[in-house]
Motif scaffolding. Structure first.
Motif, mmCIF file in Angstrom:
data_model
loop_
_atom_site.group_PDB
_atom_site.id
_atom_site.type_symbol
_atom_site.label_atom_id
_atom_site.label_comp_id
_atom_site.label_asym_id
_atom_site.label_seq_id
_atom_site.Cartn_x
_atom_site.Cartn_y
_atom_site.Cartn_z
ATOM 1 N N GLU A 2 0.828 -1.204 0.000
ATOM 2 C CA GLU A 2 0.000 0.000 0.000
ATOM 3 C C GLU A 2 0.864 1.256 0.000
ATOM 4 O OE1 GLU A 2 -3.453 2.210 2.678
ATOM 5 O OE2 GLU A 2 -2.904 0.124 3.092
ATOM 6 N N ALA A 3 1.967 1.207 0.737
ATOM 7 C CA ALA A 3 2.867 2.367 0.783
ATOM 8 C C ALA A 3 3.461 2.646 -0.596
ATOM 9 C CB ALA A 3 3.979 2.130 1.799
ATOM 10 N N VAL A 4 3.783 1.591 -1.339
ATOM 11 C CA VAL A 4 4.322 1.759 -2.696
ATOM 12 C C VAL A 4 3.274 2.383 -3.610
ATOM 13 C CG1 VAL A 4 5.203 0.560 -4.719
ATOM 14 C CG2 VAL A 4 5.945 -0.135 -2.435
ATOM 15 N N GLN A 5 2.028 1.930 -3.462
ATOM 16 C CA GLN A 5 0.947 2.478 -4.280
ATOM 17 C C GLN A 5 0.772 3.969 -4.013
ATOM 18 O OE1 GLN A 5 -2.819 0.332 -4.283
ATOM 19 N NE2 GLN A 5 -3.922 2.290 -4.503
ATOM 20 N N VAL A 6 0.778 4.358 -2.734
ATOM 21 C CA VAL A 6 0.641 5.769 -2.382
ATOM 22 C C VAL A 6 1.790 6.583 -2.971
ATOM 23 C CG1 VAL A 6 0.683 7.426 -0.463
ATOM 24 C CG2 VAL A 6 -0.686 5.329 -0.286
ATOM 25 N N LEU A 7 2.999 6.044 -2.884
ATOM 26 C CA LEU A 7 4.165 6.720 -3.444
ATOM 27 C C LEU A 7 4.010 6.914 -4.950
ATOM 28 C CD1 LEU A 7 7.081 7.790 -3.318
ATOM 29 C CD2 LEU A 7 7.859 5.411 -3.548
#
Length: 432
Positions: A2-7
């Motif tokens: 999820e953190a990668v998607q937000v980035l």
């Protein structure tokens, strides 16, 4: 994950903001190339300093008027916007602001197309402030900020109405008050072509705008997770190509010549037309929308010419007339899966949605266009009275705004050569 998607989402929208801002470079080349050499430096320079003014005003009040908590007419919070927080999901507030301010600057630049080659520098300064505070943000709030048109399900994916029609209506008000440029129309009502000085500049400007539009439309998905931005870019490319081809062949059929400026305006018309519908329609519909936009722009330019409305860069036709068509096209072609099924308005007439969405789109065009035109006209009329006129003197207009407003030419060597030739010719005539 999820953190990668937000980035990635934030990175994509940030890149989109840069692409949209770079469109101002396209407008500089387009407007400067479409007008005369003696005004080129002025046109380039005013685009930069009005972008600075627009940015500061949008930061102070514009963003708040659009997205702040308020009422169906206007937002009333988030003024002097600044927030470094990073939410757990979605865009950071700073990325969102940076993307949104670029759209405001594009709309402002479109509006200034109606001022070209004859308005005082001080007029640009004051109108940039008022447009960025009280015209663009209101329309944007109605449609994108949860205002009354959004409540009706108005569809405008990336701004055929919000950005393009709003800017064009302000340009129309300015053009009507300023009156035509010296030498544009003859006493018998016929018109003269005041040709732009550099067709290559104009072409390069259109190409830059075309590339920037991938950020304009593509990053309006606000994310990359499902790859939908690629679909939006596909529709954008198809419509632009169709608009260029349609305009070229229309001009060719009418005049026997494949006119280059008309072809360029056709490409822009396709881009403007698809801006409202790029995330709502099928690729085949994008081609149709672009084709119709390309044909419309040719006849619209001729109409404004007959009405003696002097529009040096065809802003009224490209962004106004075609902006209306692009907005209405959603009411015809919107797919259920991209509208009704995601609770963003209704499907288009050709997909069983009936007349409802077309009616909502028409309401949005009339309300937004009327507001932008009327408020711009009132503001400019007041400025006209208070400032002793919006227009430079006849002598200054003939001299060129480069020299009269800035004291130097954008092409100093070339203009010095032209002045020397005129002086020599005048001297020979005097003593002949």
């Amino acid at each position: 994950m999820e953190a990668v998607q937000v980035l990635m989402d934030n990175l994509w929208v940030g890149i989109g903001a840069i692409l949209v801002f770079f469109m101002l470079g396209g407008f500089i080349l387009l407007e400067a190339g479409s007008t005369r050499m003696k005004n080129a430096g002025h046109i380039a320079g005013k685009t930069i300093f009005t972008a600075g003014i627009g940015t500061l005003v949008f930061w102070a009040v514009g963003y708040g008027f659009i997205y702040g908590d308020g009422n169906p007419f206007i937002g009333l919070s988030n003024f002097f916007y600044g927030d470094a927080s990073a939410p757990e999901g979605g865009l950071t507030t700073a990325v969102d602001f940076s993307f949104q301010v670029m759209f405001a600057l594009v709309s402002l630049t479109i509006a200034f197309g109606g001022f070209a080659e004859r308005a005082k520098l001080s007029v640009y300064v004051i109108f940039a402030i008022l447009f960025s505070a009280f015209i663009y943000p209101v329309v944007a709030h109605w449609i994108w900020g949860g205002g009354w048109l959004a409540e009706h399900g108005k569809q405008d994916f990336a701004g055929s109405t919000v950005v393009h029609l709003t800017g064009a209506m302000a340009a129309l008000a300015a053009t009507m008050i300023l009156k035509p440029r010296i030498g544009k129309y003859n006493k018998d009502g016929s018109s003269n072509v005041l040709a732009g000085h550099n067709q290559v500049y104009t072409t390069l400007g259109v190409l830059i705008l075309w590339v920037g539009w991938f950020g304009f439309n593509g990053a309006s998905t606000f994310g990359v997770a499902d790859g939908f931005f690629g679909y939006v870019i596909l529709n954008t490319q198809l419509a632009a190509g169709a608009g260029a081809v349609a305009a070229m062949f229309t001009a060719w059929a009418k005049t026997g010549k494949a006119d280059v400026p008309t072809t360029l305006n056709g490409a822009l018309a396709g881009l403007v037309a698809i801006t409202a519908s790029c995330g709502f329609v099928a690729p085949w519909a994008a081609v149709v929308i672009g084709l119709i936009g390309g044909i419309m722009v040719v006849f619209s330019m001729q109409l404004f010419e007959k009405l003696k409305i002097d529009d040096p860069i065809a802003a009224l036709s490209v962004h106004g007339t075609v902006g209306v068509w692009g907005t209405l096209s959603n009411g015809l072609f919107a797919l259920p899966a991209l509208s009704t099924d995601i609770d963003w308005g209704q499907a288009g007439l050709f997909y069983g949605g009936g007349w409802e969405q077309l009616g909502v789109q028409a309401l949005g065009v009339v309300a937004s266009g009327a507001y932008a035109f009327v408020i711009s006209f009132i503001i400019l009329k007041i400025m006209d009275k208070v400032m002793g006129g919006l227009r430079v003197s006849e002598e200054e207009e003939i001299m060129g705004l480069d020299m009269s407003e800035h004291g130097s030419y954008g092409y100093p060597e070339q203009m010095a050569l032209e002045e020397a030739k005129l002086t020599t010719a005048a001297t020979k005539e005097k003593f002949s």
